[in-house]
Design a protein around this motif. Structure first.
Motif, PDB file in Angstrom:
ATOM      1  N   ASP A 131       6.296  88.013 -25.737  1.00 38.38           N
ATOM      2  CA  ASP A 131       7.051  88.153 -25.447  1.00 38.38           C
ATOM      3  C   ASP A 131       9.022  87.572 -26.957  1.00 38.38           C
ATOM      4  O   ASP A 131       9.545  88.120 -27.255  1.00 38.38           O
ATOM      5  CB  ASP A 131       7.257  86.822 -24.845  1.00 38.38           C
ATOM      6  N   SER A 132       7.666  88.041 -28.398  1.00 32.88           N
ATOM      7  CA  SER A 132       8.553  88.099 -29.262  1.00 32.88           C
ATOM      8  C   SER A 132       8.736  88.805 -29.895  1.00 32.88           C
ATOM      9  O   SER A 132      10.012  89.246 -30.585  1.00 32.88           O
ATOM     10  CB  SER A 132       7.017  87.511 -30.716  1.00 32.88           C
ATOM     11  N   GLY A 134      11.038  91.780 -28.976  1.00 28.82           N
ATOM     12  CA  GLY A 134      12.332  92.304 -27.856  1.00 28.82           C
ATOM     13  C   GLY A 134      12.187  93.547 -27.107  1.00 28.82           C
ATOM     14  O   GLY A 134      12.381  93.742 -25.885  1.00 28.82           O
ATOM     15  N   ASP A 156      12.172  84.531 -15.785  1.00 32.06           N
ATOM     16  CA  ASP A 156      11.001  84.312 -17.019  1.00 32.06           C
ATOM     17  C   ASP A 156      11.741  85.494 -18.236  1.00 32.06           C
ATOM     18  O   ASP A 156      10.449  85.550 -18.580  1.00 32.06           O
ATOM     19  CB  ASP A 156       9.976  85.445 -15.724  1.00 32.06           C
ATOM     20  N   PRO A 158      13.036  86.139 -21.676  1.00 32.05           N
ATOM     21  CA  PRO A 158      12.984  84.357 -22.924  1.00 32.05           C
ATOM     22  C   PRO A 158      14.206  85.942 -23.173  1.00 32.05           C
ATOM     23  O   PRO A 158      14.853  85.707 -22.848  1.00 32.05           O
ATOM     24  CB  PRO A 158      12.422  85.688 -23.852  1.00 32.05           C
ATOM     25  N   LYS A 160      16.484  85.541 -26.225  1.00 32.88           N
ATOM     26  CA  LYS A 160      16.978  86.693 -26.904  1.00 32.88           C
ATOM     27  C   LYS A 160      16.926  87.710 -25.620  1.00 32.88           C
ATOM     28  O   LYS A 160      17.929  88.370 -25.921  1.00 32.88           O
ATOM     29  CB  LYS A 160      15.720  86.979 -27.779  1.00 32.88           C
ATOM     30  N   GLU A 161      16.104  87.581 -24.931  1.00 35.15           N
ATOM     31  CA  GLU A 161      15.802  89.678 -24.258  1.00 35.15           C
ATOM     32  C   GLU A 161      16.871  89.059 -22.974  1.00 35.15           C
ATOM     33  O   GLU A 161      18.117  89.765 -22.839  1.00 35.15           O
ATOM     34  CB  GLU A 161      15.607  89.500 -23.543  1.00 35.15           C
ATOM     35  N   GLY A 244       2.710  85.227 -25.185  1.00 30.26           N
ATOM     36  CA  GLY A 244       4.023  85.280 -23.900  1.00 30.26           C
ATOM     37  C   GLY A 244       3.444  84.813 -22.305  1.00 30.26           C
ATOM     38  O   GLY A 244       2.245  84.813 -22.074  1.00 30.26           O
ATOM     39  N   SER A 245       4.624  83.750 -21.974  1.00 30.69           N
ATOM     40  CA  SER A 245       4.579  83.310 -20.366  1.00 30.69           C
ATOM     41  C   SER A 245       5.272  84.124 -19.875  1.00 30.69           C
ATOM     42  O   SER A 245       4.870  84.055 -18.360  1.00 30.69           O
ATOM     43  CB  SER A 245       4.992  81.805 -20.568  1.00 30.69           C
ATOM     44  N   SER A 246       5.461  85.062 -20.192  1.00 35.99           N
ATOM     45  CA  SER A 246       6.902  86.194 -19.269  1.00 35.99           C
ATOM     46  C   SER A 246       5.858  87.098 -18.127  1.00 35.99           C
ATOM     47  O   SER A 246       6.740  87.178 -16.961  1.00 35.99           O
ATOM     48  CB  SER A 246       7.974  86.960 -19.615  1.00 35.99           C
TER      49      SER A 246
END
Length: 341
Positions: A131-132, A134, A156, A158, A160-161, A244-246
């Motif tokens: 997820d870091s 984008g 879900d 992040p 920044k997105e 990430g968790s998304s």
């Protein structure tokens, strides 16, 4: 006090740009406006879904759906081995940087349209779970996710997105990623019609069959070239890699559906060039990512297959993609061991 009109120049310039930007709200830019690469694929996948729903073969043949990213482009109906080929049809919905969110949205839309497959191949790449970075989510959010989709995935996405998505709504040209050099080239050559699918050769190539894309068909590129590509994509995707968790919730949602509907499912980890795989080893990808994927798959009665193993095909187009020649034996393996078993 002296008048200082130049203080208003930035404001006037901003308003001018803002007004000009709204030209890109016109429908012509939000339907068939095919630039190159990503936009062609994401548009074709919508066309492909409509073709699937109208396919008369679905009444007589079993259906396979493929979801994933560019590493699963070569999955093709022509690769289904005999004697199974006469009983199966295959549609490949793999998309550029096709994250699990995208696969879930496509799968759900197909099911809601009244089509249920007999077999699903869900191809996953660890890069999609970072997820870091984008730029991995960006193609899907900009080209594969309409307002209904956004309502489904928003919580879900992040932060920044989310911010980038809101900026895309304010400055529309961002959302369509307008390629000025491509526009200039087409204008000079009198090829502006290539923004329409009926005149776009890249679209016609992808749309000729059922979604597969065999551009990775070279038997072998020079090792030195692939090693250079390894450094490039290693720096791009695997620099400070973070799980990430998304995306995991959407893998689970797909698996939950396939279990409930009793759809045979194979969760696949495509093979990458061994020197690129060393980046995976550096970040313990198998332990922190693939083991979790396997646990999820087992929980929902899906099968898993990791092609990053010894004695699997070692022909590569680049560091991230196997040669399409690998898929002849790989399709045979899948059909014998997973689709028909």
């Amino acid at each position: 006090m002296k008048s200082k009109p130049f203080l208003f120049y930035p404001v006037v310039l901003f308003l001018f740009i803002f007004v000009i930007d709204k030209i890109f709200l016109l429908p012509i830019f939000h339907g068939e406006f095919l630039q190159a690469g990503n936009s062609v694929f994401y548009f074709q996948r919508k066309v492909l879904k409509d073709r699937l729903l109208k396919d008369p073969d679905l009444k007589e043949k079993k259906l396979t759906l493929v979801f994933g990213d560019s590493r699963s482009y070569p999955f093709s109906e022509i690769g289904i081995p005999e004697p199974y080929k006469k009983n199966w049809t295959l549609y490949n919905f793999s998309s550029p940087q096709g994250i699990p969110m995208n696969s879930y949205i496509q799968f759900q839309e197909i099911l809601e349209s009244g089509v249920t497959p007999d077999f699903v191949i869900l191809s996953l790449s660890p890069e999609a779970f970072d997820d870091s970075k984008g730029f991995i989510l960006s193609p899907f959010l900009r080209m594969g996710c309409d307002s209904n989709c956004i309502g489904t995935v928003w919580e879900d996405v992040p932060f920044k997105e989310k911010w980038d998505y809101l900026l895309d709504r304010i400055f529309v040209i961002r959302s369509i990623e307008f390629n000025l050099s491509l526009f200039t080239s087409r204008l000079k050559q009198g090829k502006l019609k290539e923004y329409k699918s009926s005149h776009n050769k890249e679209f016609q190539l992808i749309n000729y069959t059922k979604g597969e894309y065999l551009m990775y068909g070279v038997q072998s590129n020079p090792i030195e070239k692939i090693k250079n590509d390894t450094i490039r994509i290693g720096n791009l995707y695997m620099r400070s890699y973070n799980i990430g968790s998304s995306q995991f919730p959407y893998v689970e949602k797909i698996l939950k559906i396939t279990k409930e509907k009793k759809i045979r499912t194979l969760v696949l980890w495509p093979k990458v060039f061994p020197e690129y795989y060393s980046y995976y080893e550096k970040f313990h990808i198998k332990e922190v990512w693939w083991d979790k994927v396997e646990t999820l798959a087992k929980q929902y009665d899906a099968k898993t297959l990791n092609w990053n193993a010894p004695n699997t095909c070692d022909l590569f187009n680049d560091a991230s993609h196997q040669s399409a020649f690998c898929f002849v034996d790989q399709m045979k393996e899948i059909w014998i061991n997973y689709a028909e078993k």
